[in-house]
Design a protein around this motif. Structure first.
Motif, PDB file in Angstrom:
ATOM      1  N   THR A  40       0.847  -1.188   0.000  1.00 22.25           N
ATOM      2  CA  THR A  40       0.000   0.000   0.000  1.00 22.25           C
ATOM      3  C   THR A  40       0.882   1.237   0.000  1.00 22.25           C
ATOM      4  O   THR A  40       2.106   1.156   0.181  1.00 22.25           O
ATOM      5  CB  THR A  40      -0.905   0.022   1.251  1.00 22.25           C
ATOM      6  N   SER A  41       0.254   2.386  -0.185  1.00 23.83           N
ATOM      7  CA  SER A  41       1.012   3.640  -0.308  1.00 23.83           C
ATOM      8  C   SER A  41       1.707   4.036   0.987  1.00 23.83           C
ATOM      9  O   SER A  41       2.656   4.831   0.957  1.00 23.83           O
ATOM     10  CB  SER A  41       0.081   4.764  -0.760  1.00 23.83           C
ATOM     11  N   ASP A  42       1.244   3.513   2.135  1.00 19.74           N
ATOM     12  CA  ASP A  42       1.863   3.876   3.410  1.00 19.74           C
ATOM     13  C   ASP A  42       2.781   2.780   3.948  1.00 19.74           C
ATOM     14  O   ASP A  42       3.224   2.850   5.095  1.00 19.74           O
ATOM     15  CB  ASP A  42       0.793   4.210   4.453  1.00 19.74           C
ATOM     16  N   LEU A  43       3.078   1.787   3.138  1.00 20.68           N
ATOM     17  CA  LEU A  43       3.953   0.695   3.575  1.00 20.68           C
ATOM     18  C   LEU A  43       5.399   1.169   3.629  1.00 20.68           C
ATOM     19  O   LEU A  43       5.907   1.768   2.677  1.00 20.68           O
ATOM     20  CB  LEU A  43       3.826  -0.496   2.616  1.00 20.68           C
ATOM     21  N   LEU A  44       6.063   0.901   4.743  1.00 19.04           N
ATOM     22  CA  LEU A  44       7.451   1.290   4.926  1.00 19.04           C
ATOM     23  C   LEU A  44       8.384   0.113   4.661  1.00 19.04           C
ATOM     24  O   LEU A  44       7.974  -1.047   4.782  1.00 19.04           O
ATOM     25  CB  LEU A  44       7.678   1.795   6.356  1.00 19.04           C
TER      26      LEU A  44
ATOM     27  N   ASP B 239       8.384  -2.431   7.310  1.00 13.35           N
ATOM     28  CA  ASP B 239       7.217  -3.308   7.377  1.00 13.35           C
ATOM     29  C   ASP B 239       7.445  -4.598   6.606  1.00 13.35           C
ATOM     30  O   ASP B 239       6.784  -5.608   6.866  1.00 13.35           O
ATOM     31  CB  ASP B 239       5.978  -2.596   6.815  1.00 13.35           C
TER      32      ASP B 239
ATOM     33  N   ARG C 117       1.844  -0.341  -5.804  1.00  6.29           N
ATOM     34  CA  ARG C 117       1.131   0.601  -4.947  1.00  6.29           C
ATOM     35  C   ARG C 117       2.019   1.150  -3.824  1.00  6.29           C
ATOM     36  O   ARG C 117       1.665   2.119  -3.159  1.00  6.29           O
ATOM     37  CB  ARG C 117      -0.112  -0.051  -4.332  1.00  6.29           C
ATOM     38  N   ALA C 118       3.157   0.518  -3.612  1.00  6.71           N
ATOM     39  CA  ALA C 118       4.082   0.992  -2.581  1.00  6.71           C
ATOM     40  C   ALA C 118       4.988   2.078  -3.164  1.00  6.71           C
ATOM     41  O   ALA C 118       5.305   2.061  -4.357  1.00  6.71           O
ATOM     42  CB  ALA C 118       4.923  -0.161  -2.055  1.00  6.71           C
ATOM     43  N   PRO C 119       5.431   3.030  -2.338  1.00  5.83           N
ATOM     44  CA  PRO C 119       6.329   4.084  -2.836  1.00  5.83           C
ATOM     45  C   PRO C 119       7.683   3.518  -3.226  1.00  5.83           C
ATOM     46  O   PRO C 119       8.060   2.414  -2.794  1.00  5.83           O
ATOM     47  CB  PRO C 119       6.447   5.038  -1.639  1.00  5.83           C
TER      48      PRO C 119
ATOM     49  N   THR D 113      10.044   1.835  -0.625  1.00 10.65           N
ATOM     50  CA  THR D 113       9.693   0.487  -0.179  1.00 10.65           C
ATOM     51  C   THR D 113       9.985  -0.534  -1.273  1.00 10.65           C
ATOM     52  O   THR D 113      10.469  -1.637  -0.998  1.00 10.65           O
ATOM     53  CB  THR D 113       8.213   0.433   0.216  1.00 10.65           C
TER      54      THR D 113
ATOM     55  N   TYR E  71       2.883   3.567  -8.228  1.00  7.76           N
ATOM     56  CA  TYR E  71       4.251   4.013  -8.505  1.00  7.76           C
ATOM     57  C   TYR E  71       4.880   2.982  -9.446  1.00  7.76           C
ATOM     58  O   TYR E  71       5.296   1.913  -8.998  1.00  7.76           O
ATOM     59  CB  TYR E  71       5.068   4.113  -7.216  1.00  7.76           C
TER      60      TYR E  71
END
Length: 324
Positions: free
Chosen positions: A79-83, A86, A119-121, A124, A165
């Motif tokens: 997801t977009s907020d996954l670090l 994580d 979907r991850a930045p 990540t 992304y």
């Protein structure tokens, strides 16, 4: 001179690979070639990118294949907020021991499904680079080896691009193959519908055919698959033709050529052979090279760019004679 093949590699009956494929097909129906390609990528120590619409069985394939291989499996929803932490893990200070303790992330497994990876930045996404290339990760300047064998199966939706992304070329190059599953035929889809009536998870009925040690032995055996000089010349001719192709901004790299060679040998082993056939290379050209090529006029590796790269590769193979 090549080193002698380990005895455990010689002891693995190649007929078990056909039994494994049959076991996966009990829940993932009508896509035998997709299963064969996925298994070939694993034996070649590569990773897989599935670019397809949702709901065609990508997760089912990953779970069923892992179960039949007797390996551990984890799924990560990107997801977009996954670090990066994580996925890889994190180092946490323990006040009781006054020391930092490493808590490994979900990537510490044999097979990890990176669902909707685009979907991850980028930060990540890049966290997977070392894991996919080196088989290890770095957490707070300390390196940790991942379990072996290790396979990343990533998915992305080619139609829905909002909030995504796109994977850069360097990340795409880490994937040995890009595969599209597609829809099943009518008869197989009917079987899937009838099977879905039950409340039990059909994947849980998949029995293990191999184990981690046997998979490692087969990976070692891939390196011993014989390749006739004419087949190697054919592979090199295809690679060099991409570099001279005016419709491409850049041709296939040396790493791409090595990946194609390894994948073709893995595919031969899946077919129960210890030697390469000319069709092995030709069958793997598109899955191994198309996602690594960028046509002239394309600024990013979009679905349209991929389709054009496929067309160029098919034209190159049509123009080159198949070795006898």
């Amino acid at each position: 001179m090549l080193n002698a093949l380990p005895k455990e590699a010689e002891a693995v009956d190649l007929r078990l690979l056909d039994a494994l494929i049959h076991e996966v097909e009990t829940v993932f129906r009508g896509k035998r070639e997709t299963v064969r390609l996925s298994l070939a990528a694993l034996l070649a120590r590569g990773h897989l990118l599935f670019e397809d619409i949702p709901g065609v069985g990508k997760t089912t394939l990953a779970r069923a294949l892992t179960a039949a291989l007797g390996l551990e499996f984890r799924r990560v929803q990107f997801t977009s907020d996954l670090l990066p932490s994580d996925v890889l893990g994190v180092s946490i200070y323990n006040p009781r021991t006054h020391e930092f303790e490493t808590r490994p992330g979900p990537i510490f497994t044999h097979v990890v499904l990176a669902d909707e990876i685009n979907r991850a930045p980028p930060r990540t996404q890049s966290g997977l680079l070392e894991a996919m290339q080196e088989g290890r990760v770095t957490i707070d300047e300390r390196s940790y080896d991942l379990p072996r064998p290790f396979l990343v199966m990533a998915t992305q939706n080619p139609l829905e691009q909002h909030g995504t992304y796109p994977l850069p070329e360097s990340q795409l190059d880490r994937f040995l193959m890009r595969i599209s599953i597609g829809y099943p035929d009518a008869d197989e889809e009917r079987s899937v519908l009838l099977q879905s009536v039950g409340i039990d998870d059909p994947v849980e009925r998949v029995r293990p055919v191999l184990d981690a040690g046997m998979v490692l032995a087969l990976q070692a055996r891939v390196e011993r698959v014989h390749a006739d000089a004419s087949i190697v010349d054919d592979l090199m001719a295809i690679v060099h033709a991409t570099r001279a192709e005016p419709r491409l901004r850049a041709g296939a790299s040396t790493r791409a050529a090595i990946g194609l060679f390894r994948a073709a040998r893995g595919y031969a082993l899946v077919d129960g052979r210890d030697f390469l056939a000319p069709d092995d290379v030709r069958r793997l050209v598109v899955p191994c090279l198309a996602h690594r090529l960028l046509p002239v006029g394309a600024s990013s590796p979009t679905g349209e760019a991929y389709d054009e790269a496929v067309a160029v590769l098919e034209a190159i193979m049509d123009a080159l004679p198949v070795p006898l």
